[in-house]
Design an enzyme around this catalytic site. Structure first.
Site, PDB file in Angstrom:
ATOM      1  N   TYR A  97     -35.557 -71.677  16.790  1.00  0.00           N
ATOM      2  CA  TYR A  97     -36.963 -71.377  17.067  1.00  0.00           C
ATOM      3  C   TYR A  97     -37.204 -70.681  18.399  1.00  0.00           C
ATOM      4  O   TYR A  97     -38.304 -70.219  18.663  1.00  0.00           O
ATOM      5  CB  TYR A  97     -37.796 -72.673  17.015  1.00  0.00           C
ATOM      6  CG  TYR A  97     -38.235 -73.033  15.610  1.00  0.00           C
ATOM      7  CD1 TYR A  97     -37.312 -73.479  14.674  1.00  0.00           C
ATOM      8  CD2 TYR A  97     -39.561 -72.908  15.215  1.00  0.00           C
ATOM      9  CE1 TYR A  97     -37.709 -73.795  13.380  1.00  0.00           C
ATOM     10  CE2 TYR A  97     -39.966 -73.227  13.927  1.00  0.00           C
ATOM     11  CZ  TYR A  97     -39.034 -73.671  13.019  1.00  0.00           C
ATOM     12  OH  TYR A  97     -39.436 -73.986  11.738  1.00  0.00           O
ATOM     13  N   LYS A 147     -25.255 -79.995  10.386  1.00  0.00           N
ATOM     14  CA  LYS A 147     -24.316 -79.287   9.509  1.00  0.00           C
ATOM     15  C   LYS A 147     -23.071 -79.054  10.354  1.00  0.00           C
ATOM     16  O   LYS A 147     -22.692 -77.917  10.638  1.00  0.00           O
ATOM     17  CB  LYS A 147     -24.968 -77.975   9.033  1.00  0.00           C
ATOM     18  CG  LYS A 147     -24.185 -77.213   7.994  1.00  0.00           C
ATOM     19  CD  LYS A 147     -24.212 -77.833   6.610  1.00  0.00           C
ATOM     20  CE  LYS A 147     -23.284 -77.063   5.689  1.00  0.00           C
ATOM     21  NZ  LYS A 147     -23.173 -77.662   4.341  1.00  0.00           N
ATOM     22  N   ASP A 204     -27.457 -80.729   3.788  1.00  0.00           N
ATOM     23  CA  ASP A 204     -27.538 -80.494   2.333  1.00  0.00           C
ATOM     24  C   ASP A 204     -27.481 -81.820   1.576  1.00  0.00           C
ATOM     25  O   ASP A 204     -28.228 -82.047   0.623  1.00  0.00           O
ATOM     26  CB  ASP A 204     -26.474 -79.503   1.860  1.00  0.00           C
ATOM     27  CG  ASP A 204     -25.087 -79.756   2.439  1.00  0.00           C
ATOM     28  OD1 ASP A 204     -24.926 -80.647   3.303  1.00  0.00           O
ATOM     29  OD2 ASP A 204     -24.144 -79.047   2.022  1.00  0.00           O
ATOM     30  N   ASP A 258     -37.708 -78.851  10.238  1.00  0.00           N
ATOM     31  CA  ASP A 258     -38.817 -78.161   9.582  1.00  0.00           C
ATOM     32  C   ASP A 258     -38.663 -78.254   8.067  1.00  0.00           C
ATOM     33  O   ASP A 258     -39.586 -78.650   7.347  1.00  0.00           O
ATOM     34  CB  ASP A 258     -38.849 -76.700  10.026  1.00  0.00           C
ATOM     35  CG  ASP A 258     -39.886 -75.903   9.262  1.00  0.00           C
ATOM     36  OD1 ASP A 258     -41.035 -76.385   9.171  1.00  0.00           O
ATOM     37  OD2 ASP A 258     -39.553 -74.820   8.738  1.00  0.00           O
ATOM     38  N   ASP A 313     -40.832 -80.852   4.982  1.00  0.00           N
ATOM     39  CA  ASP A 313     -41.578 -80.451   3.785  1.00  0.00           C
ATOM     40  C   ASP A 313     -41.057 -81.251   2.591  1.00  0.00           C
ATOM     41  O   ASP A 313     -41.837 -81.728   1.755  1.00  0.00           O
ATOM     42  CB  ASP A 313     -41.418 -78.946   3.507  1.00  0.00           C
ATOM     43  CG  ASP A 313     -42.554 -78.116   4.106  1.00  0.00           C
ATOM     44  OD1 ASP A 313     -43.085 -78.507   5.160  1.00  0.00           O
ATOM     45  OD2 ASP A 313     -42.899 -77.073   3.515  1.00  0.00           O
TER      46      ASP A 313
HETATM   47  C1  IPM Z   1     -44.406 -76.661  10.780  1.00  0.00           C
HETATM   48  C2  IPM Z   1     -44.662 -75.234  10.413  1.00  0.00           C
HETATM   49  C3  IPM Z   1     -44.313 -74.346  11.599  1.00  0.00           C
HETATM   50  C4  IPM Z   1     -42.843 -74.550  11.920  1.00  0.00           C
HETATM   51  C5  IPM Z   1     -44.619 -72.851  11.394  1.00  0.00           C
HETATM   52  C6  IPM Z   1     -46.061 -72.624  10.992  1.00  0.00           C
HETATM   53  C7  IPM Z   1     -44.258 -72.026  12.592  1.00  0.00           C
HETATM   54  O1  IPM Z   1     -43.943 -74.873   9.278  1.00  0.00           O
HETATM   55  O2  IPM Z   1     -45.041 -77.156  11.720  1.00  0.00           O
HETATM   56  O3  IPM Z   1     -43.588 -77.315  10.130  1.00  0.00           O
HETATM   57  O4  IPM Z   1     -41.975 -73.881  11.345  1.00  0.00           O
HETATM   58  O5  IPM Z   1     -42.557 -75.386  12.769  1.00  0.00           O
HETATM   59 MN    MN Z   2     -42.858 -76.512   8.403  1.00  0.00          MN
END
Ligand code: IPM
Ligand code: MN
Length: 332
Positions: free
Chosen positions: A128, A178, A211, A235, A239
């Protein structure tokens, strides 16, 4: 004891961001917490209007607050990365919000019993940082590099935070990386993790490749208590964590500066969802639970617990109806 009024900077942002943030503030006020809010008009829409993404002056103003509550930023009319790097990541880096804490409580699809784990995502390093560049752009010989920056200080402080948190929970920390392929960064992470683990002899440890962790998130999330991982793995994994814990509509997150050298920032895991803006269908629960994390950090843990209890009951209706239902539950 005199009641503290917490000064909150509110960045509603783009898309559904302002809609869900309004509900989060409604619930915080209903919980009886004294807050004084100041709105900051930032995000893709603001950028299109007058070119400001995040000026030095605005950043200095934000530093003076006790916390920042953020909805979501990004609109389809602005190229990917402009607002994300210029606003969200700039805030994370400039305010040294080095921990991204994302709790997951829920039952995986097909699962029988609820799991309860927390991902500690390192939030200021890894891929990042924007290291790299491009050569011969647009030619057949184009070269692009994008490095991952990992420091001993950064990995160690993320691990230490994870172990401290585990001491208050299930006393178990899993490092996810990893290390079999990313041998330089992985080795640094593993050694920092092992060194910190030695300071916490009562905390059990584990290691998963990222993974494999994706499989366990779906098939065996109960193995986890606290996970610590790098910025990009964190990140992606969070999700997935949302998807196996009731959906991204309820996934909350805290960008923390545990050293408290400035304000921390609280935002849902989800994005600005431009496809549903204005339809009143966004679930504000993720924003409300993010506000609860803010209250934890501001020393208002009892109100935060009440908000979490209220969010655990079923909700229905539009964005504002859900917010009002939860608000009336916390108001008692
Ligand atoms: C998150 C989002 C951000 C990230 C993006 C919007 C830059 O996906 O907060 O998880 O990748 O950190
Ligand atoms: Mn994210």
């Amino acid at each position: 004891m005199a009641r503290t009024t917490h000064r909150i900077a509110v960045i509603g942002g783009d898309g559904i961001g302002p809609e869900v943030t309004a509900e989060a503030l409604k619930v915080v006020r209903a919980a009886g917490v004294a807050i004084e809010t100041t709105d900051f008009d930032l995000g893709g829409a603001r950028y299109l209007r007058d070119g400001e993404i995040l000026s030095d002056e605005t950043l200095e103003q934000l530093r003076a607050f006790d916390a920042i509550l953020l909805g979501a930023v990004g609109i389809p009319q602005v190229a990917p990365g402009v607002i994300e790097r210029g606003l969200l990541l700039k805030l994370r880096f400039a305010l040294d919000l080095y921990i991204n804490q994302r709790p997951f409580i829920g039952t995986a699809p097909g699962g029988a019993t609820p799991h309860d784990f927390v991902v500690i995502r390192e939030n200021t390093e890894g891929p990042y940082v924007g290291e790299g560049g491009v050569l011969r752009k647009g030619t057949p010989h184009e070269v692009a590099t994008q490095g991952s920056v990992n420091t001993r200080m950064g990995t160690e402080r993320a691990c230490r935070y994870a172990f401290e948190l585990a001491m208050t929970r299930g006393k178990h920390v899993t490092l996810v990386h990893k290390t079999n392929v990313l041998t330089f960064a992985g080795d640094l992470w593993q050694r920092a993790f092992d060194a910190v683990a030695a300071e916490y002899p009562t905390v059990a440890t584990a290691y998963n490749h990222v993974d494999a962790a994706c499989i366990y998130f779906v098939q065996d999330p109960h193995r986890y208590d606290v996970i610590v991982t790098d910025n990009l793995f964190g990140d992606i994994l969070t999700d997935l964590g949302g998807a196996v814990s009731g959906g991204i509509g309820i996934a909350s997150s805290a960008n923390l500066n545990p050293a408290r050298t400035g304000p921390s920032m609280f935002e849902p895991v989800h994005g600005s969802a431009p496809d549903i803006v204005g339809t009143a269908t966004a679930n504000p629960t993720a924003a409300i639970l993010s506000a609860a994390l803010m209250l934890d950090f501001l020393g208002e843990g009892a109100a935060a617990d009440r908000i979490r209890e209220a969010c655990a009951q079923p909700v229905t209706g539009s964005t504002s109806e859900i917010g009002s239902q939860i608000a009336s539950r916390v108001a008692g």
